[in-house]
Write an enzyme that holds these catalytic residues in place. Structure first.
Site, PDB file in Angstrom:
ATOM      1  N   GLU A 102       0.770  -1.084  -0.064  1.00 46.51           N
ATOM      2  CA  GLU A 102      -0.002   0.133  -0.039  1.00 46.51           C
ATOM      3  C   GLU A 102       0.931   1.311   0.062  1.00 46.51           C
ATOM      4  O   GLU A 102       1.951   1.186   0.592  1.00 46.51           O
ATOM      5  CB  GLU A 102      -0.963   0.262   1.109  1.00 46.51           C
ATOM      6  N   ASP A 103       0.320   2.279  -0.543  1.00 45.54           N
ATOM      7  CA  ASP A 103       0.735   3.629  -0.491  1.00 45.54           C
ATOM      8  C   ASP A 103       0.766   4.226   1.000  1.00 45.54           C
ATOM      9  O   ASP A 103       1.775   4.713   1.699  1.00 45.54           O
ATOM     10  CB  ASP A 103       0.615   4.582  -1.718  1.00 45.54           C
ATOM     11  N   ASP A 106      -4.238   4.684   6.559  1.00 42.78           N
ATOM     12  CA  ASP A 106      -4.580   5.702   7.611  1.00 42.78           C
ATOM     13  C   ASP A 106      -5.813   5.277   8.447  1.00 42.78           C
ATOM     14  O   ASP A 106      -5.692   4.519   9.462  1.00 42.78           O
ATOM     15  CB  ASP A 106      -5.016   7.092   6.823  1.00 42.78           C
ATOM     16  N   PHE A 155      -3.189  15.243   5.047  1.00 37.93           N
ATOM     17  CA  PHE A 155      -3.383  14.821   3.808  1.00 37.93           C
ATOM     18  C   PHE A 155      -2.160  14.742   3.172  1.00 37.93           C
ATOM     19  O   PHE A 155      -1.498  15.968   3.148  1.00 37.93           O
ATOM     20  CB  PHE A 155      -4.718  15.531   3.095  1.00 37.93           C
ATOM     21  N   ARG A 168       0.183  12.272  -8.466  1.00 35.43           N
ATOM     22  CA  ARG A 168       0.952  11.035  -8.213  1.00 35.43           C
ATOM     23  C   ARG A 168       2.467  10.889  -8.637  1.00 35.43           C
ATOM     24  O   ARG A 168       3.217  10.077  -8.227  1.00 35.43           O
ATOM     25  CB  ARG A 168       0.224  10.062  -8.898  1.00 35.43           C
TER      26      ARG A 168
END
Length: 177
Positions: A102-103, A106, A155, A168
């Site tokens: 996963e990037d 959260d 964020f 990205r």
């Protein structure tokens, strides 16, 4: 350095060199943990594609196969809490060592969904690697085996992470200013 995407401004949070160094360290640990074994690296699209590519290049002495799935729980900068499966799991996962990449983790809602889906396939093992982890937002108790960086609940974009599809391609990670 500041970056503006649509209506939001972001400031640099993690440099490319820091990210690459951390992925190298994680790759070395995965190489030790799975030495001489087969490993199916499962990237969660869209965000993981850069992290996964760089991480796979750092794994040595392990037979690596790669595949992707796509799930979504975000709208803009907020998690909706509802997971949608856009591209499903590959077939025949029974008795395989699976490394989910996963990037970011959260709230953990998407990963929790994915873990339950994978357990039904009866793999040999399931491990999780994430570049970023927000402990303040995390709502579950499953283990993250390989964590690049713990970050505050703000964020972020870049290095595969996006804001409404933008950012990205940025080689660093930027935090909402």
């Amino acid at each position: 350095m500041l970056v503006t995407l649509k209506d939001k401004t972001f400031e640099i949070y993690l440099k490319e060199s820091e990210i690459k160094d951390r992925l190298k360290t994680i790759g070395q640990q995965i190489s030790i943990d799975f030495k001489g074994q087969d490993l199916l690296v499962l990237g969660v699209l869209n965000g993981s594609f850069i992290v996964m590519a760089d991480l796979c290049r750092e794994i040595k002495g392990v037979s690596v196969q790669t595949t992707f799935l796509k799930i979504s729980s975000y709208s803009g900068t907020e998690s909706t809490g509802i997971v949608k499966e856009v591209i499903g799991l590959p077939k025949d996962l029974q008795d395989k060592n699976i490394l989910i990449v996963e990037d970011i983790v959260d709230t953990g809602v998407s990963m929790n969904y994915l873990l339950h889906r994978l357990e039904n396939e009866k793999p040999k093992s399931i491990s999780i690697a994430t570049l970023l982890y927000k402990p303040e937002a995390f709502r579950f108790n499953y283990q993250l085996h390989y964590v690049g960086f713990e970050i505050p609940n703000k964020f972020v974009v870049g290095y595969g992470l996006d804001y409404d599809g933008l950012g990205r391609e940025l080689p660093e990670i930027y935090q909402l200013k």
